[in-house]
Scaffold this motif. Structure first.
Motif, mmCIF file in Angstrom:
data_model
loop_
_atom_site.group_PDB
_atom_site.id
_atom_site.type_symbol
_atom_site.label_atom_id
_atom_site.label_comp_id
_atom_site.label_asym_id
_atom_site.label_seq_id
_atom_site.Cartn_x
_atom_site.Cartn_y
_atom_site.Cartn_z
ATOM 1 N N ASN A 40 1.088 -1.716 0.014
ATOM 2 C CA ASN A 40 -0.281 0.316 0.120
ATOM 3 C C ASN A 40 1.157 1.179 -0.143
ATOM 4 O O ASN A 40 2.264 1.233 0.016
ATOM 5 C CB ASN A 40 -0.845 0.379 1.418
ATOM 6 C CG ASN A 40 -1.978 0.912 0.971
ATOM 7 O OD1 ASN A 40 -2.472 1.458 0.153
ATOM 8 N ND2 ASN A 40 -3.399 0.777 2.170
ATOM 9 N N HIS A 47 -0.952 6.032 3.987
ATOM 10 C CA HIS A 47 -2.235 5.477 4.266
ATOM 11 C C HIS A 47 -2.380 5.038 5.856
ATOM 12 O O HIS A 47 -2.726 4.474 5.867
ATOM 13 C CB HIS A 47 -3.088 4.420 3.612
ATOM 14 C CG HIS A 47 -3.158 4.607 1.774
ATOM 15 N ND1 HIS A 47 -4.428 5.646 1.539
ATOM 16 C CD2 HIS A 47 -2.761 4.887 0.805
ATOM 17 C CE1 HIS A 47 -4.953 6.101 0.677
ATOM 18 N NE2 HIS A 47 -3.672 5.716 0.163
ATOM 19 N N ASP A 93 -4.933 2.828 -7.159
ATOM 20 C CA ASP A 93 -4.888 2.134 -6.711
ATOM 21 C C ASP A 93 -3.541 1.212 -6.846
ATOM 22 O O ASP A 93 -2.767 1.379 -7.992
ATOM 23 C CB ASP A 93 -5.571 0.777 -7.294
ATOM 24 C CG ASP A 93 -6.160 -0.084 -6.463
ATOM 25 O OD1 ASP A 93 -5.194 -0.829 -5.118
ATOM 26 O OD2 ASP A 93 -6.881 -1.053 -6.510
ATOM 27 N N GLN A 137 -2.533 -1.874 -6.246
ATOM 28 C CA GLN A 137 -3.062 -3.222 -6.281
ATOM 29 C C GLN A 137 -2.019 -3.399 -8.031
ATOM 30 O O GLN A 137 -1.756 -4.573 -8.309
ATOM 31 C CB GLN A 137 -3.620 -4.398 -6.600
ATOM 32 C CG GLN A 137 -4.450 -4.433 -5.022
ATOM 33 C CD GLN A 137 -3.478 -3.878 -3.820
ATOM 34 O OE1 GLN A 137 -2.591 -5.524 -3.583
ATOM 35 N NE2 GLN A 137 -3.128 -3.611 -2.974
#
Length: 296
Positions: free
Chosen positions: A95, A99, A117, A119
């Motif tokens: 991540n 965050h 995102d 990922q």
């Protein structure tokens, strides 16, 4: 990836000590292109793969421009991520590192909202790629930069270099050749690009550099603005190509022929851009605007 995109990639690696410095390159053409990196960078986006090459702060990889431009110089200091970091460095435990921050600092909040995102980057094994922004035709945009810099080998510049060449414009056979004459003053060049501006009832300023500044936002419709930019850049390219053709092959074409070629090129480009708009909520596409205003 085209040549200027490769230059930007090379420049990013050189700045991080991952590649040879430009001073070791002996090619004059290569050195000249290297000098254009800063001019080219705003027109290039980075498509992040693994994130191992793209600079987190300096590359345009989020579609918002370089993040350093959004956060200012305080971005790296406040966030704790080095100004030399690559995108991959910003990932912690699959991540984004910010965050885990509870800070309400506006820079931290801005970064959290800007970052995509993670990922896809975490799982990617592809290299980062540097691409031209959607909408630009590289060879047309490149020539436009040279025109803006007044770096084309027009006869007035060649004579200033001490070369013994006739000053007469090959397009008209009467006036002296210069950037302003070829692309604006002479009716042949003006007829080509004016065809597209007249389609939406616009009258550009008379000087080449004024047009280049004006073309950034000639209307309040961003779609029409993009089409006009493409049309203007394509027109400049075709005019210069015609000038060189008359010098080297002694063949010539009327302005109407150049207009038709620009129309064919841009019609194909509008089709590509419209297909990329399929997932957008707007029903107005580049192709529909082209058909409405420019398909004459």
């Amino acid at each position: 990836m085209d040549i200027l995109s490769k230059l930007l990639d090379k420049g990013a690696r050189e700045n991080r000590g991952q590649g040879p410095k430009p001073k070791f390159c002996r090619s004059w053409i290569w050195k000249s292109l290297c000098k254009l990196r800063l001019l080219a960078r705003p027109f290039v986006v980075c498509e992040v793969g693994s994130g191992l090459t793209a600079s987190f702060w300096h590359e345009n990889w989020t579609s918002l421009g370089p993040l350093l431009h959004l956060t200012g110089e305080q971005g790296p200091r406040v966030s704790g991520l080095s100004v030399d970091a690559v995108v991959r460095d910003a990932l912690v435990n699959n991540n984004w590192w910010v965050h885990s921050f509870r800070s309400r600092n506006p820079i931290i909040s801005l970064l959290k909202n800007c970052l995509p995102d993670p990922q896809a980057i975490v799982s990617s094994e592809e290299d980062d790629q540097f691409l031209w922004q959607i909408g630009r035709i590289p060879k047309h945009a490149f020539l436009s930069w040279l025109i803006a810099l007044n770096r084309l080998s027009t006869k007035d510049r060649m004579r200033n270099w001490g070369l013994s060449v006739s000053p007469t414009c090959v397009l008209c056979g009467a006036a002296d050749e210069s950037r302003q004459h070829i692309f604006s003053d002479f009716v042949y060049g003006r007829e080509v690009w004016a065809f597209f501006f007249s389609a939406v009832h616009l009258s550009p300023p008379p000087l080449v550099m004024d047009v280049i500044r004006w073309i950034k936002a000639p209307t309040q419709d961003s779609n029409i603005n993009l089409i006009l930019k493409l049309a203007y850049q394509a027109s400049l390219y075709m005019i210069w190509k015609e000038r060189n053709s008359r010098i080297h092959t002694q063949t010539s074409r009327p302005a109407a022929s150049l207009i038709q070629e620009v129309q064919r090129l841009l019609r194909a480009k509008m089709d590509i851009l419209s297909r990329e708009q399929r997932n957008l909520p707007s029903t107005v596409t580049f192709l529909s605007i082209w058909r409405l205003h420019f398909n004459r």
